[in-house]
Design a protein around this motif. Structure first.
Motif, PDB file in Angstrom:
ATOM      1  N   ALA A  34      28.599   7.514  44.683  1.00  0.00           N
ATOM      2  CA  ALA A  34      29.570   6.527  44.201  1.00  0.00           C
ATOM      3  C   ALA A  34      29.892   5.447  45.232  1.00  0.00           C
ATOM      4  N   LEU A  35      29.260   5.501  46.416  1.00  0.00           N
ATOM      5  CA  LEU A  35      29.609   4.576  47.495  1.00  0.00           C
ATOM      6  C   LEU A  35      28.734   3.331  47.502  1.00  0.00           C
ATOM      7  N   ASN A  36      29.300   2.220  48.005  1.00  0.00           N
ATOM      8  CA  ASN A  36      28.480   1.035  48.228  1.00  0.00           C
ATOM      9  C   ASN A  36      27.915   1.086  49.647  1.00  0.00           C
ATOM     10  N   HIS A  37      27.232   0.020  50.048  1.00  0.00           N
ATOM     11  CA  HIS A  37      26.543   0.077  51.340  1.00  0.00           C
ATOM     12  C   HIS A  37      27.513   0.116  52.522  1.00  0.00           C
ATOM     13  N   THR A  38      28.576  -0.682  52.493  1.00  0.00           N
ATOM     14  CA  THR A  38      29.487  -0.689  53.635  1.00  0.00           C
ATOM     15  C   THR A  38      30.285   0.611  53.737  1.00  0.00           C
ATOM     16  N   GLN A  39      30.635   1.192  52.593  1.00  0.00           N
ATOM     17  CA  GLN A  39      31.358   2.466  52.626  1.00  0.00           C
ATOM     18  C   GLN A  39      30.499   3.580  53.217  1.00  0.00           C
ATOM     19  N   SER A  40      29.262   3.675  52.750  1.00  0.00           N
ATOM     20  CA  SER A  40      28.382   4.733  53.252  1.00  0.00           C
ATOM     21  C   SER A  40      28.032   4.495  54.718  1.00  0.00           C
ATOM     22  N   GLN A  41      27.841   3.239  55.099  1.00  0.00           N
ATOM     23  CA  GLN A  41      27.524   2.927  56.489  1.00  0.00           C
ATOM     24  C   GLN A  41      28.696   3.262  57.405  1.00  0.00           C
ATOM     25  N   THR A  42      29.907   2.969  56.962  1.00  0.00           N
ATOM     26  CA  THR A  42      31.084   3.300  57.758  1.00  0.00           C
ATOM     27  C   THR A  42      31.212   4.800  57.937  1.00  0.00           C
ATOM     28  N   ASP A  43      31.033   5.557  56.852  1.00  0.00           N
ATOM     29  CA  ASP A  43      31.126   7.017  56.948  1.00  0.00           C
ATOM     30  C   ASP A  43      30.095   7.569  57.925  1.00  0.00           C
ATOM     31  N   MET A  44      28.878   7.039  57.865  1.00  0.00           N
ATOM     32  CA  MET A  44      27.849   7.498  58.797  1.00  0.00           C
ATOM     33  C   MET A  44      28.253   7.184  60.231  1.00  0.00           C
ATOM     34  N   MET A  45      28.815   5.985  60.455  1.00  0.00           N
ATOM     35  CA  MET A  45      29.220   5.589  61.808  1.00  0.00           C
ATOM     36  C   MET A  45      30.418   6.397  62.308  1.00  0.00           C
ATOM     37  N   MET A  46      31.127   7.044  61.397  1.00  0.00           N
ATOM     38  CA  MET A  46      32.226   7.936  61.771  1.00  0.00           C
ATOM     39  C   MET A  46      31.757   9.383  61.908  1.00  0.00           C
ATOM     40  N   ASN A  47      30.441   9.567  61.964  1.00  0.00           N
ATOM     41  CA  ASN A  47      29.811  10.877  62.157  1.00  0.00           C
ATOM     42  C   ASN A  47      30.041  11.839  60.994  1.00  0.00           C
ATOM     43  N   LYS A  48      30.161  11.273  59.786  1.00  0.00           N
ATOM     44  CA  LYS A  48      30.244  12.140  58.613  1.00  0.00           C
ATOM     45  C   LYS A  48      28.863  12.512  58.094  1.00  0.00           C
ATOM     46  N   ALA A  49      27.844  11.788  58.541  1.00  0.00           N
ATOM     47  CA  ALA A  49      26.458  12.090  58.186  1.00  0.00           C
ATOM     48  C   ALA A  49      25.570  11.683  59.356  1.00  0.00           C
ATOM     49  N   LEU A  50      24.453  12.402  59.527  1.00  0.00           N
ATOM     50  CA  LEU A  50      23.553  12.108  60.638  1.00  0.00           C
ATOM     51  C   LEU A  50      22.725  10.857  60.414  1.00  0.00           C
ATOM     52  N   PHE A  51      22.206  10.700  59.193  1.00  0.00           N
ATOM     53  CA  PHE A  51      21.250   9.627  58.933  1.00  0.00           C
ATOM     54  C   PHE A  51      21.653   8.796  57.718  1.00  0.00           C
ATOM     55  N   ILE A  52      21.277   7.520  57.776  1.00  0.00           N
ATOM     56  CA  ILE A  52      21.408   6.641  56.617  1.00  0.00           C
ATOM     57  C   ILE A  52      20.198   5.713  56.608  1.00  0.00           C
ATOM     58  N   PRO A  53      19.523   5.539  55.472  1.00  0.00           N
ATOM     59  CA  PRO A  53      18.393   4.609  55.425  1.00  0.00           C
ATOM     60  C   PRO A  53      18.905   3.173  55.476  1.00  0.00           C
ATOM     61  N   ASN A  54      18.371   2.404  56.433  1.00  0.00           N
ATOM     62  CA  ASN A  54      18.872   1.043  56.622  1.00  0.00           C
ATOM     63  C   ASN A  54      17.932   0.278  57.544  1.00  0.00           C
TER      64      ASN A  54
END
Length: 459
Positions: A279-299
């Motif tokens: 349900a997330l857009n690109h900035t939301q998912s990118q922010t979560d990844m940068m907050m260490n909620k996930a290891l990897f994000i395709p980008n």
């Protein structure tokens, strides 16, 4: 001076709101604002007092580069440039084009969600610009095609009809892969995974610390191409991705491709996907990844500039790795994003537009793009010219090219009148796969059905 269409005017033209992203000034160094000597030589070439209408996609690189390079072009050539620039430029100019107000020059992002460029390709509405690349640059008198990165001009990104002619010119070249936080990996002593088995094993370690293995821009699934195409190229061979890009039936359902699709499904099915991702857009998912909620994000490496003001974990440091391979030792690939310039066939000033394109490929322009936007042009000399201007994060992510070979992927032009878009069938299915509503087999069947329809249209 250029006439920059304001936000208010753009609103009145298209009745749609838009918001911009900031640029990424990355160095205290300053690129010379004066025109190059070769550009000065062209200032008396008959373009004086003409007007050029350009439409620019404003993405993560921001508007600063375009504002400055347009000023320099106007000053050098004695012309006026009317620029429309917006994150939703495709939606803005589509009704203008329909009404006959065709821009002379378009710069569009790599994943044009409006479908404008794909529609123009399908309708043969882009100008053949092969002559620009057969001819010399403004500074280097060798043919421009020899100055562009190898293997770019002959792909569907630039030659969509596979006829040896160029209709879209390459802009920037950005590596795409799995972005991660170097600091988090160093603190935990984690190694970057090379294979899918190692990828999921790392995911098990991350789970123990309450961190998901993976997230992506759920409502913009096109970002998954950073993972999908390189993984398929590694598993099934680069020729298979070429067949897929040309809608060859059976290419998206080979055993090796099916293994890749099954692994993508496993990310969600076995609990490796960050909760709420779809349900997330690109900035939301990118922010979560940068907050260490996930290891990897395709980008891509533009993520640093796009997220320069976003919150992040202490000590966050950008890194990028390749998509996993099926087996240890398999060739791995790095997806390279190549955004494009084009000149519509209906442009009123095509020769001035071609000169603007040549101007963009000068050293001055390349350095300015690196300084103002933090990006690197798709030219052989661009990395060297840009090294004093791009950030450490961008350079760090470019190290991914030491892990795998570069590849460029783009679907070929669809037959005129085609009512199916295979790219949509590929990526719009991702959410259903991640939600468990579609199996990898059903995913492949859906894409293969679109290939069959395209083949039937082409007969």
């Amino acid at each position: 001076m250029k006439k920059l269409v304001s936000m208010a005017l753009a609103l009145s033209l298209c009745l749609a709101m838009f918001a911009g992203c900031g640029g990424t000034p990355s160095s205290s160094s300053t690129v010379s604002s004066g025109p190059s000597s070769s550009s000065e030589d062209t200032s008396t070439s008959g373009f004086e007092n003409k007007e050029l209408n350009i439409a620019i996609f404003e993405g993560g690189y921001g508007p600063e580069y375009w504002e400055e390079i347009v000023d320099r072009f106007e000053e050098t050539y004695g012309v006026t440039v009317n620029m429309q620039i917006s994150p939703t430029i495709g939606d803005i100019i589509r009704p203008q084009i329909v009404a006959g107000n065709v821009p002379d020059f378009i710069s569009m992002n790599d994943n044009d969600t409006t479908g404008l460029i794909s529609s123009m390709i399908r309708e043969n509405a882009l100008l053949d610009i092969t002559d620009v690349f057969e001819g010399p640059g403004l500074e280097d008198t060798s043919p421009l095609k020899e100055q562009v990165l190898e293997g770019v001009l002959n792909t569907a990104k630039c030659s969509p009809y596979s006829d040896g002619k160029v209709y879209l010119a390459p802009f920037n070249a950005s590596p795409m892969g799995l972005v991660y936080n170097k600091t988090l990996f160093e603190e935990n002593g984690w190694e970057l995974p090379e294979t899918w088995d190692e990828f999921f094993a790392l995911g098990d370690k991350a789970k123990e610390k309450g961190i998901a293995l993976f997230t992506y821009a759920g409502i913009h699934p096109g970002y998954m191409e950073s993972l999908l195409w390189p993984a398929i190229a590694s598993a099934a061979g680069i020729d298979t991705t070429t067949d897929i890009s040309n809608y060859v039936e059976g290419s998206f359902s080979s055993p090796e491709v099916m293994e890749v699709l099954a692994n993508i499904q496993k990310i969600a099915a076995d609990g490796y996907l960050m909760e709420g991702t779809v349900a997330l857009n690109h900035t939301q998912s990118q922010t979560d990844m940068m907050m260490n909620k996930a290891l990897f994000i395709p980008n891509g490496n533009w993520m640093e500039g796009e997220m320069k003001d976003a919150p992040r974990a202490d000590g966050f440091e950008f890194g990028m790795t390749t998509a996993p391979s099926l087996n240890a030792g398999d060739q791995r690939y790095v997806m390279t994003s190549v955004e494009q310039f084009s000149i519509p066939a209906g442009a009123k000033n095509p020769e001035l537009a071609k000169e603007f394109l040549r101007f963009l490929y000068t050293e001055e322009s390349v350095k300015l793009f690196a300084e103002k936007a933090g990006g690197i042009y798709a030219l052989k000399n661009a990395t060297e010219w840009s090294k004093d201007y791009v950030t450490e994060g961008v350079y760090s992510m470019n190290d991914v090219y030491n892990m795998g070979d570069s590849m460029v992927f783009g679907f070929a032009a669809l037959p005129e009148g085609s009512k199916v878009t295979p790219r949509d069938e590929v990526f719009q299915s991702v959410a259903d796969v991640m939600n468990g509503a579609m199996t990898p087999e059903q995913w492949a069947e859906k894409v293969e059905a679109s290939f069959t329809e395209v083949s039937n249209m082409a007969k």
